[in-house]
Write a protein that holds these residues in place. Structure first.
Motif, short mmCIF file in Angstrom:
data_model
loop_
_atom_site.label_atom_id
_atom_site.label_comp_id
_atom_site.label_asym_id
_atom_site.label_seq_id
_atom_site.Cartn_x
_atom_site.Cartn_y
_atom_site.Cartn_z
N MET A 1 36.56 31.08 40.47
CA MET A 1 37.91 31.65 40.56
C MET A 1 38.01 32.91 39.67
SD MET A 1 39.86 27.96 40.40
CE MET A 1 41.51 28.45 40.87
N TYR A 2 37.44 32.83 38.46
CA TYR A 2 37.43 34.02 37.59
C TYR A 2 36.56 35.12 38.20
CZ TYR A 2 39.92 31.22 34.25
OH TYR A 2 40.90 30.44 33.67
N ARG A 3 35.47 34.71 38.83
CA ARG A 3 34.61 35.70 39.48
C ARG A 3 35.34 36.38 40.65
NH1 ARG A 3 29.00 35.47 38.73
NH2 ARG A 3 28.40 34.07 37.05
N ALA A 4 36.14 35.62 41.41
CA ALA A 4 36.86 36.20 42.54
C ALA A 4 37.90 37.22 42.05
CB ALA A 4 37.52 35.10 43.37
N VAL A 5 38.58 36.90 40.96
CA VAL A 5 39.56 37.86 40.41
C VAL A 5 38.82 39.11 39.93
CG1 VAL A 5 41.31 38.26 38.63
CG2 VAL A 5 41.22 36.06 39.81
N THR A 6 37.62 38.91 39.38
CA THR A 6 36.81 40.06 38.92
C THR A 6 36.41 40.93 40.10
OG1 THR A 6 36.00 38.69 37.13
CG2 THR A 6 34.73 40.67 37.61
N LEU A 7 36.05 40.28 41.19
CA LEU A 7 35.69 41.03 42.40
C LEU A 7 36.88 41.86 42.87
CD1 LEU A 7 33.43 41.53 44.46
CD2 LEU A 7 34.28 39.56 45.75
N TYR A 8 38.07 41.27 42.81
CA TYR A 8 39.29 42.02 43.18
C TYR A 8 39.41 43.25 42.27
CZ TYR A 8 44.15 43.17 44.02
OH TYR A 8 45.31 43.85 44.34
N CYS A 9 39.17 43.08 40.98
CA CYS A 9 39.26 44.20 40.04
C CYS A 9 38.24 45.28 40.37
CB CYS A 9 39.04 43.73 38.60
SG CYS A 9 40.34 42.66 37.99
N LEU A 10 37.02 44.85 40.70
CA LEU A 10 35.96 45.84 41.02
C LEU A 10 36.32 46.59 42.31
CD1 LEU A 10 32.80 43.68 40.17
CD2 LEU A 10 33.52 45.76 38.98
N ARG A 11 36.82 45.85 43.29
CA ARG A 11 37.16 46.48 44.57
C ARG A 11 38.33 47.45 44.44
NH1 ARG A 11 37.13 41.54 49.02
NH2 ARG A 11 34.88 41.38 49.26
N ASN A 12 39.19 47.20 43.46
CA ASN A 12 40.41 48.01 43.32
C ASN A 12 40.40 48.90 42.08
OD1 ASN A 12 42.35 47.04 45.61
ND2 ASN A 12 41.33 45.20 44.82
N ASN A 13 39.20 49.13 41.57
CA ASN A 13 39.04 50.02 40.39
C ASN A 13 39.94 49.65 39.22
OD1 ASN A 13 37.12 51.60 41.77
ND2 ASN A 13 38.82 52.59 42.88
N LEU A 14 40.05 48.36 38.96
CA LEU A 14 40.87 47.91 37.83
C LEU A 14 40.00 47.60 36.62
CD1 LEU A 14 43.34 45.56 39.75
CD2 LEU A 14 43.78 47.86 38.90
N ILE A 15 38.72 47.89 36.72
CA ILE A 15 37.83 47.69 35.58
C ILE A 15 36.82 48.83 35.56
CG2 ILE A 15 36.34 46.05 36.86
CD1 ILE A 15 36.04 44.62 34.05
N ASP A 16 36.65 49.40 34.39
CA ASP A 16 35.75 50.54 34.26
C ASP A 16 34.94 50.37 33.00
OD1 ASP A 16 34.56 52.99 34.65
OD2 ASP A 16 36.17 54.11 33.66
N ASN A 17 33.64 50.27 33.15
CA ASN A 17 32.77 50.13 31.98
C ASN A 17 33.15 48.96 31.09
OD1 ASN A 17 30.47 51.44 31.17
ND2 ASN A 17 31.57 53.42 31.00
N GLY A 18 33.54 47.87 31.71
CA GLY A 18 33.91 46.68 30.95
C GLY A 18 35.32 46.71 30.38
N ILE A 19 36.07 47.77 30.65
CA ILE A 19 37.45 47.85 30.15
C ILE A 19 38.40 47.56 31.31
CG2 ILE A 19 39.20 49.28 28.97
CD1 ILE A 19 36.70 48.99 27.25
N VAL A 20 39.23 46.52 31.14
CA VAL A 20 40.14 46.13 32.22
C VAL A 20 41.45 46.90 32.07
CG1 VAL A 20 41.29 44.15 33.32
CG2 VAL A 20 39.17 43.80 32.04
N ASP A 21 41.95 47.42 33.19
CA ASP A 21 43.26 48.08 33.19
C ASP A 21 44.31 46.95 33.28
OD1 ASP A 21 45.58 49.38 33.76
OD2 ASP A 21 44.73 50.70 35.31
#
Ligand code: CDP
Length: 230
Positions: free
Chosen positions: A41-61
């Protein structure tokens, strides 16, 4: 052999890549219980962040992620081919994609966000309402199901864990090196153990299982014996 038990909750927490989900799945099958891989479940939310550019270089927006949290639908659906529940994200089966190293390399900062944890813990607690569930993760015995009847804290030596994960990913054809996997599991453990929100720690009433030198069958039997005891 199939087992008959009272309705219980089994919580399996522990370090990265020590085989929690593998054994949790096997126990659920033996007991005819539901198995939930909370890490998925945490991995799926992370995938959402990666797909939507909500994480950059380990920094979450985080502000942007919070604004979008209502749009993230994470759920499990039964796959008749594999006879397991696959994880879905907003209409996509992401069971394979969430295991990529790119997701592993970004999941810990996403899982440290309080809003993400609240959303997923609520869903997890809902799934455990009628008990008969085996859930694995980092905070299952401490936060999600503090009253679970059986709590196990799993670990293994880092080199053993890295080797197992390396074999798993290369068998699927992913191009990864042993060293980057080793670095990722050490970094993830450090991050998960030191975060403020629900850090990874052994619940006081959890029993430790170090499976560095155990076969899959031995660890399964070890847990089944603990279930028989209760
Ligand atoms: O299978 P592996 O050990 O690689 O990890 P996982 O169980 O898929 O979990 C991936 C990541 O999600 C962990 O490193 C944690 O950062 C996070 N997680 C968490 O914070 N709480 C959970 N209950 C489960 C996972």
């Amino acid at each position: 052999m199939s087992y008959k038990t009272n309705k219980i909750i089994i919580a399996i927490d522990g370090h990265s890549s020590c085989g929690k989900s593998t054994v949790a799945k096997e126990i659920a099958q033996k007991l005819n219980y539901i198995f939930i891989d909370s890490g998925a479940m945490y991995r799926a939310v992370t995938l959402y962040c990666l797909r939507n550019n909500l994480i950059d270089n380990g920094i979450v927006d985080i502000p942007n992620l919070m604004d979008n949290l209502g749009k993230i639908k994470v759920y499990f659906l039964y796959n008749p081919e594999t006879r397991h529940n696959d994880i879905w994200l907003n209409g996509d089966n992401v069971e394979n994609e969430i295991r990529l190293l790119a997701v592993s390399q970004n999941v810990s900062p996403v899982a440290a966000v309080a809003g993400v944890r609240h959303l997923l813990v609520d869903l997890q607690q809902e799934m455990g309402k009628s008990k008969e569930i085996v859930m694995d993760g980092r905070d299952i015995g401490t936060v999600v199901f503090p009253d679970a009847e059986l709590k196990i804290f799993m670990t293994a030596k880092p080199d053993v864990r890295a080797k197992r994960r390396y074999d798993e990913l290369t068998a699927k054809g992913e191009k990864v090196s042993y060293d980057e996997i080793m670095e990722n599991i050490i970094e993830r453990d450090r991050y998960d153990e030191t975060r403020t929100e629900s850090p990874l720690r052994k619940a006081d009433d959890a029993i430790i299982l170090d499976n560095s030198y155990m076969t899959r069958e031995e660890q399964l039997q070890w847990i089944l014996s603990r279930i028989e005891e209760i």
